[in-house]
Design an enzyme around this catalytic site. Structure first.
Site, mmCIF file in Angstrom:
data_model
loop_
_atom_site.group_PDB
_atom_site.id
_atom_site.type_symbol
_atom_site.label_atom_id
_atom_site.label_comp_id
_atom_site.label_asym_id
_atom_site.label_seq_id
_atom_site.Cartn_x
_atom_site.Cartn_y
_atom_site.Cartn_z
ATOM 1 C CG ASP A 1 -2.904 4.109 -1.249
ATOM 2 O OD1 ASP A 1 -3.839 3.961 -2.171
ATOM 3 O OD2 ASP A 1 -2.794 3.316 -0.222
ATOM 4 C CB SER B 1 -0.954 -0.231 1.193
ATOM 5 O OG SER B 1 -1.703 1.162 0.982
ATOM 6 C CG HIS B 2 0.652 3.639 3.508
ATOM 7 N ND1 HIS B 2 -0.355 2.659 3.729
ATOM 8 C CD2 HIS B 2 1.628 3.853 4.617
ATOM 9 C CE1 HIS B 2 -0.008 2.263 5.087
ATOM 10 N NE2 HIS B 2 0.813 3.007 5.609
ATOM 11 C CE LYS C 1 -7.122 2.424 2.885
ATOM 12 N NZ LYS C 1 -6.774 1.349 3.672
ATOM 13 C CG ASP D 1 -6.302 1.142 -0.300
ATOM 14 O OD1 ASP D 1 -5.452 1.784 -0.373
ATOM 15 O OD2 ASP D 1 -6.175 -0.026 0.300
ATOM 16 N NE ARG D 2 -3.545 4.382 3.144
ATOM 17 C CZ ARG D 2 -2.870 4.693 4.377
ATOM 18 N NH1 ARG D 2 -2.463 5.938 4.679
ATOM 19 N NH2 ARG D 2 -2.626 3.724 5.272
ATOM 20 C CG ASP E 1 -3.220 -0.525 -2.134
ATOM 21 O OD1 ASP E 1 -3.111 0.771 -1.626
ATOM 22 O OD2 ASP E 1 -3.890 -1.433 -1.335
HETATM 23 C C1 VG1 Z 1 -2.931 1.893 8.484
HETATM 24 C C2 VG1 Z 1 -3.848 3.037 8.568
HETATM 25 C C3 VG1 Z 1 -5.417 2.309 8.620
HETATM 26 C C4 VG1 Z 1 -5.544 1.490 7.246
HETATM 27 C C5 VG1 Z 1 -4.279 0.561 7.043
HETATM 28 C C6 VG1 Z 1 -4.251 0.137 5.625
HETATM 29 O O1 VG1 Z 1 -3.001 1.236 9.554
HETATM 30 O O2 VG1 Z 1 -4.030 3.707 9.977
HETATM 31 O O3 VG1 Z 1 -6.425 3.149 9.018
HETATM 32 O O4 VG1 Z 1 -6.640 0.616 7.184
HETATM 33 O O5 VG1 Z 1 -3.319 1.366 7.314
HETATM 34 O O6 VG1 Z 1 -4.288 0.996 4.703
HETATM 35 P P1 VG1 Z 1 -1.799 1.248 10.687
HETATM 36 O O7 VG1 Z 1 -2.029 0.090 11.604
HETATM 37 O O8 VG1 Z 1 -0.446 1.471 10.089
HETATM 38 O O9 VG1 Z 1 -2.355 2.485 11.513
HETATM 39 V V1 VG1 Z 1 -3.519 0.772 3.369
HETATM 40 O O10 VG1 Z 1 -3.973 1.963 2.393
HETATM 41 O O11 VG1 Z 1 -1.886 0.999 3.577
HETATM 42 O O12 VG1 Z 1 -3.866 -0.684 2.772
HETATM 43 CO CO CO Z 2 -3.485 1.412 0.215
#
Ligand code: VG1
Ligand code: CO
Length: 542
Positions: free
Chosen positions: A276, A111-112, A375, A280-281, A278
């Site tokens: 982001d 993801s991010h 998302k 979803d953000r 992948d």
């Molecule tokens: C983070 C965010 C959370 C989100 C998750 C996955 O998790 O706070 O709200 O669902 O990333 O997002 P954490 O445990 O690091 O706070 V994604 O777009 O990285 O799949």
């Molecule tokens: Co993501």
């Protein structure tokens, strides 16, 4: 079935969103294979199963896809739906699982998190509803990974994924799909794209979308530059790169700086957005205004009836616990239920499947609806554009009118990244010890209404999830929340979420950082952040 002997790794417990580790960890012999075999073993029926497979295009995506295809063949699966070059956004993967009614999907993404040979990789399993596997399944995968002794993998050459079509690996059918087409068709069914296109054509200023060299590039070009008729160049950084151009594919005020600067220039676009790694953000910007994700969720909920897909109203809404209570206020006015869930999209799945909610979101730049079970970044952008096309107002006017009606939940998150893990856990312990005595106390002029360690009971299946973050609520509607991240891969990341409620119109012109400043000072003091982390200031503020 070709079988390889292996020994377990002890660190394959999925976090907030799948298993995320540095690439070097995944590249160790047997590491990826062990985890994939654990996923396949956790399927109710491996033989004959059908899966979706794709990822965000980051470094190691291609290697992992070929490995997984060979394992799918050797494990007797019937079909894998993979996408051209293995590129597939997370929301589009969720849609494919639902549309083609597969037994789930394997999504390759961190993801991010940044990508590259010395950055991160990740893998996640989604269930047949299209959503991230719930905890009881991720725990089962983890249990299997702790005792695994062998995995199955076919010995063969890599297959060519550069063209759509169909091919066979032994008895396994491999369909190579266009990653974008089905997703665009879904968006077409939810929004009035013709109206958006006509509206955009009438404006004398452009919009901008930053794909951050990540997976949304091809989707965004097809959507904005082709379907909606925006000029070429509307999509910035539109080519997916294995290292995301060296950047951090996280759409926020720190990491999407170029886009933010563009929107805040005097002659800047009237609307801007980013997604982001992948897809979803989402980050939403208007000219000289940043929409806090918590506010964005509340605004989408309040205006949902203006959008074709939600014309009949919402069943209910949900937000993750650290997300501001702005959407709660909207739900109260609409007379619908509002659920508070732990962080991570997997907790929304049951509520969506049971039709208890239609919209949901997180403060971490995530919003979505019952159209998929993830998302969805571009969905949120289209929702906003559809809203602008109907209301014919600026983003700033829509946000300010929302605050006039509901008050403002000014919101800021402080992240202390890559701090010492023991220190971070001691900090949480130190907070937990204080909890019982906090309610009723007045701290720096703020009276504590409640203080607890958040636990959630899923209203659909009764599952209980404990220790989901420390909440301290004040009697004026303000809050401080502390959590340790479940997606970081190095040390620990402490997140401090600050929310200050105000219905004084004079506060609407003030920056959120100013409004939360007293809470911020109190949060640092209460948790003794400098003492436990050795840090004087957060590393990222969003
Ligand atoms: C983070 C965010 C959370 C989100 C998750 C996955 O998790 O706070 O709200 O669902 O990333 O997002 P954490 O445990 O690091 O706070 V994604 O777009 O990285 O799949
Ligand atoms: Co993501």
């Amino acid at each position: 079935m070709p079988t390889i002997k292996t020994t377990p790794f002890t660190d394959q417990r999925p976090g907030t969103s799948g298993l995320r580790k540095p690439v070097q960890t995944f590249a160790q012999p047997h590491y990826l294979e062990n985890f994939v075999q654990s996923i396949l073993d956790a399927l109710p029926q491996r033989e004959g199963a059908r899966l979706v497979l794709g990822g965000d295009g980051r470094y190691y995506n291609d290697v992992a896809i070929q490995t997984i295809l060979k394992m799918a063949e050797a494990n007797g699966l019937a079909e894998v739906l993979v996408t051209r070059d293995g590129i597939l956004s997370t929301p589009a993967a969720s849609h494919l699982i639902r549309k083609y009614q597969t037994d789930g999907g394997v999504i390759l993404s961190a993801s991010h998190n940044p990508g590259g040979p010395d950055k991160d990789f990740g893998i996640k399993f989604n269930t047949p509803n299209g959503g991230p596997a719930p905890e009881k399944i991720t725990e089962r995968i983890y249990e299997i990974s702790r005792t695994i002794e062998q995995y199955h993998i076919a010995e063969r050459e890599d297959i060519d994924l550069s063209q759509t079509g169909e091919t066979h690996l032994g008895n396994l059918r491999v369909r190579i799909l266009d990653p974008v087409g089905d997703y665009l068709e879904l968006m077409e069914s939810l929004f009035d794209l013709d109206r958006i296109a006509a509206y955009l054509a009438r404006q004398n200023r452009p919009i901008a979308f930053d794909a951050m060299h990540a997976v949304t590039g091809p989707y965004a070009r097809a959507l904005f530059e082709e379907r909606l008729g925006c000029p070429a160049g509307t999509v910035m950084n539109g080519d997916p790169l294995p290292n995301f151009g060296g950047g951090h594919p996280d759409p926020n005020l720190s990491h999407a700086r170029a886009l933010v600067d563009k929107l805040f220039a005097d002659d800047g676009p009237f609307f801007g957005a980013a997604s982001d790694g992948d897809g979803d953000r989402n980050m939403i910007l208007g000219h000289k205004i940043f929409v806090s994700p918590s506010d964005s969720l509340a605004i989408l909920a309040a205006n949902a009836k203006l959008i074709p897909a939600y014309r009949d109203g919402l069943k209910g809404v949900a937000r993750s616990m650290p997300t501001s209570a702005a959407v709660d206020r909207v739900a109260r006015q609409l007379g619908i239920d509002c659920y508070e869930t732990p962080t991570g999209w997997k907790f929304f799945g049951n509520l969506l499947d049971a039709d208890r909610i239609t919209l949901c979101g997180e403060e971490s730049f995530g919003a979505g609806s019952n159209h998929v079970r993830e998302k969805d970044g571009l969905w949120a952008v289209l929702f906003w554009l559809n809203l602008l096309a109907v209301r014919e107002q600026s983003v700033a006017d829509i946000v300010h009118q929302h605050w006039q009606t509901f008050g403002r939940n000014a919101y800021v998150r402080h992240d202390y990244e890559e701090v010492d893990s023991d220190g971070a856990h001691s900090l949480v312990e130190h907070l937990r010890e204080q909890l019982p005595g906090l309610a009723g106390q007045t701290l720096n002029g703020l009276t504590v209404d409640y203080a607890d360690d958040f636990a959630y009971t899923d209203p659909v299946d009764g599952g209980v999830s404990e220790h989901q973050g420390i909440r301290i609520g004040f009697d004026n509607g303000s809050r401080i929340v502390y959590r340790l991240s479940g997606t970081g891969t190095r040390g620990a990341t402490l997140r401090v979420y600050l929310e200050a409620y105000t219905d004084n119109a004079e506060d609407y012109a003030r920056p959120a950082t100013e409004l939360v400043a007293p809470l911020s000072a109190l949060a640092v003091e209460l948790a003794r952040i400098a003492h436990f982390t050795g840090r004087q200031a957060p590393s990222v503020i969003t």
